[in-house]
Every structure is written in structure tokens, then in C-alpha cells.
Design a protein around this motif. Structure first.
Motif, PDB file in Angstrom:
ATOM      1  N   GLY A 115     -15.009   0.176 -16.175  1.00 48.43           N
ATOM      2  CA  GLY A 115     -15.396  -0.174 -14.815  1.00 48.43           C
ATOM      3  C   GLY A 115     -14.934  -1.571 -14.432  1.00 48.43           C
ATOM      4  N   SER A 116     -15.183  -1.951 -13.195  1.00 52.98           N
ATOM      5  CA  SER A 116     -14.787  -3.264 -12.655  1.00 52.98           C
ATOM      6  C   SER A 116     -13.274  -3.459 -12.680  1.00 52.98           C
ATOM      7  N   VAL A 117     -12.543  -2.384 -12.417  1.00 54.48           N
ATOM      8  CA  VAL A 117     -11.076  -2.444 -12.373  1.00 54.48           C
ATOM      9  C   VAL A 117     -10.629  -2.563 -10.921  1.00 54.48           C
ATOM     10  N   VAL A 118      -9.834  -3.601 -10.626  1.00 52.36           N
ATOM     11  CA  VAL A 118      -9.441  -3.855  -9.233  1.00 52.36           C
ATOM     12  C   VAL A 118      -7.939  -3.780  -8.993  1.00 52.36           C
ATOM     13  N   ASP A 119      -7.126  -3.567 -10.062  1.00 45.86           N
ATOM     14  CA  ASP A 119      -5.681  -3.490  -9.859  1.00 45.86           C
ATOM     15  C   ASP A 119      -5.060  -2.489 -10.824  1.00 45.86           C
ATOM     16  N   ALA A 120      -3.873  -2.050 -10.485  1.00 43.37           N
ATOM     17  CA  ALA A 120      -3.186  -1.013 -11.252  1.00 43.37           C
ATOM     18  C   ALA A 120      -2.814  -1.438 -12.680  1.00 43.37           C
ATOM     19  N   PRO A 121      -2.316  -2.668 -12.901  1.00 45.80           N
ATOM     20  CA  PRO A 121      -1.980  -3.057 -14.273  1.00 45.80           C
ATOM     21  C   PRO A 121      -3.179  -3.002 -15.216  1.00 45.80           C
ATOM     22  N   THR A 122      -4.337  -3.400 -14.717  1.00 43.25           N
ATOM     23  CA  THR A 122      -5.542  -3.353 -15.549  1.00 43.25           C
ATOM     24  C   THR A 122      -5.920  -1.908 -15.856  1.00 43.25           C
ATOM     25  N   ALA A 123      -5.791  -1.035 -14.866  1.00 38.39           N
ATOM     26  CA  ALA A 123      -6.073   0.391 -15.084  1.00 38.39           C
ATOM     27  C   ALA A 123      -5.148   0.949 -16.157  1.00 38.39           C
TER      28      ALA A 123
ATOM     29  N   PHE B 102     -12.013   7.513 -17.884  1.00 41.99           N
ATOM     30  CA  PHE B 102     -12.094   7.410 -16.425  1.00 41.99           C
ATOM     31  C   PHE B 102     -12.076   5.942 -16.041  1.00 41.99           C
ATOM     32  N   VAL B 103     -11.714   5.678 -14.788  1.00 48.00           N
ATOM     33  CA  VAL B 103     -11.578   4.318 -14.282  1.00 48.00           C
ATOM     34  C   VAL B 103     -12.439   4.168 -13.038  1.00 48.00           C
ATOM     35  N   VAL B 104     -13.259   3.128 -13.017  1.00 42.13           N
ATOM     36  CA  VAL B 104     -14.150   2.866 -11.888  1.00 42.13           C
ATOM     37  C   VAL B 104     -13.879   1.466 -11.354  1.00 42.13           C
ATOM     38  N   GLY B 105     -13.982   1.304 -10.046  1.00 43.40           N
ATOM     39  CA  GLY B 105     -13.774  -0.019  -9.459  1.00 43.40           C
ATOM     40  C   GLY B 105     -14.825  -0.345  -8.424  1.00 43.40           C
ATOM     41  N   PRO B 106     -15.024  -1.624  -8.129  1.00 46.96           N
ATOM     42  CA  PRO B 106     -15.961  -2.030  -7.085  1.00 46.96           C
ATOM     43  C   PRO B 106     -15.351  -1.891  -5.694  1.00 46.96           C
ATOM     44  N   LEU B 107     -14.040  -1.678  -5.669  1.00 50.67           N
ATOM     45  CA  LEU B 107     -13.311  -1.547  -4.401  1.00 50.67           C
ATOM     46  C   LEU B 107     -12.271  -0.435  -4.534  1.00 50.67           C
ATOM     47  N   PHE B 108     -11.652  -0.101  -3.413  1.00 49.54           N
ATOM     48  CA  PHE B 108     -10.612   0.937  -3.405  1.00 49.54           C
ATOM     49  C   PHE B 108      -9.244   0.280  -3.328  1.00 49.54           C
ATOM     50  N   ASN B 109      -8.425   0.502  -4.361  1.00 50.02           N
ATOM     51  CA  ASN B 109      -7.052   0.006  -4.384  1.00 50.02           C
ATOM     52  C   ASN B 109      -6.141   1.216  -4.536  1.00 50.02           C
ATOM     53  N   ALA B 110      -5.396   1.518  -3.495  1.00 49.61           N
ATOM     54  CA  ALA B 110      -4.542   2.719  -3.490  1.00 49.61           C
ATOM     55  C   ALA B 110      -3.493   2.709  -4.589  1.00 49.61           C
ATOM     56  N   ASP B 111      -3.135   1.532  -5.098  1.00 52.41           N
ATOM     57  CA  ASP B 111      -2.129   1.450  -6.156  1.00 52.41           C
ATOM     58  C   ASP B 111      -2.642   1.988  -7.496  1.00 52.41           C
ATOM     59  N   ILE B 112      -3.951   2.043  -7.654  1.00 52.04           N
ATOM     60  CA  ILE B 112      -4.523   2.513  -8.918  1.00 52.04           C
ATOM     61  C   ILE B 112      -4.454   4.030  -9.019  1.00 52.04           C
ATOM     62  N   ALA B 113      -4.575   4.721  -7.898  1.00 54.38           N
ATOM     63  CA  ALA B 113      -4.656   6.179  -7.885  1.00 54.38           C
ATOM     64  C   ALA B 113      -3.488   6.868  -8.593  1.00 54.38           C
ATOM     65  N   PRO B 114      -2.223   6.542  -8.277  1.00 50.45           N
ATOM     66  CA  PRO B 114      -1.123   7.241  -8.966  1.00 50.45           C
ATOM     67  C   PRO B 114      -1.058   6.951 -10.455  1.00 50.45           C
ATOM     68  N   VAL B 115      -1.478   5.759 -10.864  1.00 53.39           N
ATOM     69  CA  VAL B 115      -1.491   5.421 -12.289  1.00 53.39           C
ATOM     70  C   VAL B 115      -2.444   6.354 -13.033  1.00 53.39           C
ATOM     71  N   CYS B 116      -3.607   6.575 -12.449  1.00 58.60           N
ATOM     72  CA  CYS B 116      -4.605   7.453 -13.057  1.00 58.60           C
ATOM     73  C   CYS B 116      -4.219   8.928 -12.930  1.00 58.60           C
ATOM     74  N   ASN B 117      -3.727   9.305 -11.765  1.00 57.82           N
ATOM     75  CA  ASN B 117      -3.373  10.708 -11.531  1.00 57.82           C
ATOM     76  C   ASN B 117      -2.279  11.190 -12.482  1.00 57.82           C
ATOM     77  N   ARG B 118      -1.363  10.299 -12.796  1.00 52.51           N
ATOM     78  CA  ARG B 118      -0.256  10.669 -13.675  1.00 52.51           C
ATOM     79  C   ARG B 118      -0.753  11.110 -15.047  1.00 52.51           C
ATOM     80  N   ARG B 119      -1.898  10.570 -15.480  1.00 50.73           N
ATOM     81  CA  ARG B 119      -2.457  10.905 -16.788  1.00 50.73           C
ATOM     82  C   ARG B 119      -3.675  11.827 -16.685  1.00 50.73           C
TER      83      ARG B 119
END
Length: 221
Positions: free
Chosen positions: A77-85, A95-112
Motif C-alpha cells: 500500500g501507499s504506492v503513488v507512482d509506477a516505478p514503485t509499483a 496487489f497494489v494499493v494507493g492513497p491516490l489514483f495515478n493512471a500510470d500505475i494501471a498498465p504496470v499492474c495490468n500487464r502482470r
């Protein structure tokens, strides 16, 4: 690499209805807390990225949990950017959780096929997150919006799966309000792990409290 895919993780979160949220710089404390939650019936646990070298602690925790808590989906949790994800996914985050919505994180997670649960505060944010593949979105901070936000949102968007974090207490009245409003699950941190309990190493308290919360959730759904 994650141990469980998106479908398995969503099933674990949905079945139990509660995701404990915790961070501590001491790996042994983390192990004891995770084990106590697991013995109390928890099957999805969120370790938060909140301290120096948190990724090192997480990596060790994943290896340990794989043997000691084999059915546990350990997430970050507390992930706010794609490199950290990406870093935490490589370490085994389920799974990855964040305090905010960063659209750049979604494809990184979706790919896996790793669930990304972003923190959202508006219907538009939730809708955009869903559009980018976020099956579960987090209403945060929950105590700011309240159960009526969930109820109002689900009227025109009944397919929405909402986790609420912040303002959730291990009490029947509180949990009943959230689940009656329509949440998919709740995230619970400091109220589930009081500082004095952690300091005293009262792991039985944690196990009993988790079991009590899960029983309440099963009854009020």
C-alpha cells in the motif's frame, strides 16, 4: 512475481471483506502481526510503503509468508507512482494499493494481472479508474466521505467494487454502516493494531480482534 493472480486475490478480499493495513520497521514485529491476522482468518494483508527500506522488509516478509501463511495474498500500500509499483511487483506483491489514483500505475499492474486499487475521492475518479482496469477502487479517506458516498455512488454504478479505508473501526455499528452501504471490503489499520498492543506483543489480541471483525462482517453483509 505475485503468487496469486487478480481473480484469486479479488476472491480472497471479497470472501473475507477485510484487509488489514500495517507497517513497522522491525521485520519480526511484521511477521508476528501477519501471522496473528492469518490465524484470525485474514487472507489478504496490505503492508504499507511508509518507511526507509520498506521494500527490503517487504521482500523478506513475502518469502516468510510463502511458507508460514501459504494462503495469504500479501499486497503493498501507499504506492503513488509506477516505478514503485513495479519494484514491489518484482518483490512479489499480490496487489497494489494507493492513497491516490495515478493512471500510470494501471498498465504496470495490468500487464502482470496484479490488482491495482487506487484511492479515489470522486465519482469521476472512480469511473476513470474502472475504465483503466481497476476492478477495486478505494474510497479514501473514508471518514471524510462516509457511507452515504458509497450508497449514492452505487445507485447509478451498481457494478462498482469499493474498498473503504480511513474511518473504519473494528466495531459492529461501524462495520454494519459500511457494508449496508454496499462496500466490497474495508481496510483497517491503527484501530485494528493499537500502538500499545503492538508494543506489548499481544498477538492473541490481534488474532481475536480479526476473528471478531470477520464474524461481524459475515453477519452484517
Amino acid at each position: 512475481m505475485s503468487k496469486f493472480d487478480k481473480l484469486a486475490v479479488m476472491a480472497k478480499i471479497g470472501t473475507t471483506g477485510m484487509v488489514p493495513v500495517f507497517y513497522h520497521k522491525n521485520i519480526e514485529v511484521c511477521k508476528n502481526v501477519v501471522k496473528a491476522c492469518y490465524e484470525g482468518g485474514v487472507r489478504a494483508f496490505e503492508f504499507t510503503n511508509r518507511g526507509d527500506f520498506a521494500h527490503e522488509i517487504f521482500g523478506e516478509l513475502v518469502k516468510w509468508a510463502d511458507k508460514e501463511c501459504p494462503e495469504l495474498a500479501l499486497g503493498i500500500g501507499s504506492v503513488v507512482d509506477a516505478p514503485t509499483a513495479a519494484l514491489y511487483i518484482q518483490l512479489g506483491a499480490n496487489f497494489v494499493v494507493g492513497p491516490l489514483f495515478n493512471a500510470d500505475i494501471a498498465p504496470v499492474c495490468n500487464r502482470r494481472l496484479v490488482p491495482y486499487c487506487p484511492g479515489c475521492g470522486t465519482v469521476t475518479e472512480i469511473g476513470k479508474a474502472q475504465e483503466l482496469g481497476c476492478d477495486l477502487t478505494k474510497l479514501f479517506p473514508g471518514d471524510v466521505y462516509g457511507p452515504n458516498m458509497v450508497k449514492g455512488l452505487k445507485a447509478p454504478m451498481p457494478w462498482s467494487k469499493i474498498m473503504v479505508t480511513g474511518g473504519v473501526a473494528p466495531e459492529k455499528d461501524n462495520l454494519e454502516k459500511w457494508f449496508k452501504a454496499g462496500v466490497y471490503c474495508v481496510g483497517m489499520g491503527s484501530k485494528l493494531f493499537p500502538k500499545e498492543v503492538v508494543a506489548a506483543g499481544d498477538w492473541k489480541y490481534v488474532t481475536d480482534k480479526c476473528r471478531e471483525c470477520l464474524d461481524i462482517i459475515a453477519a452484517v453483509r
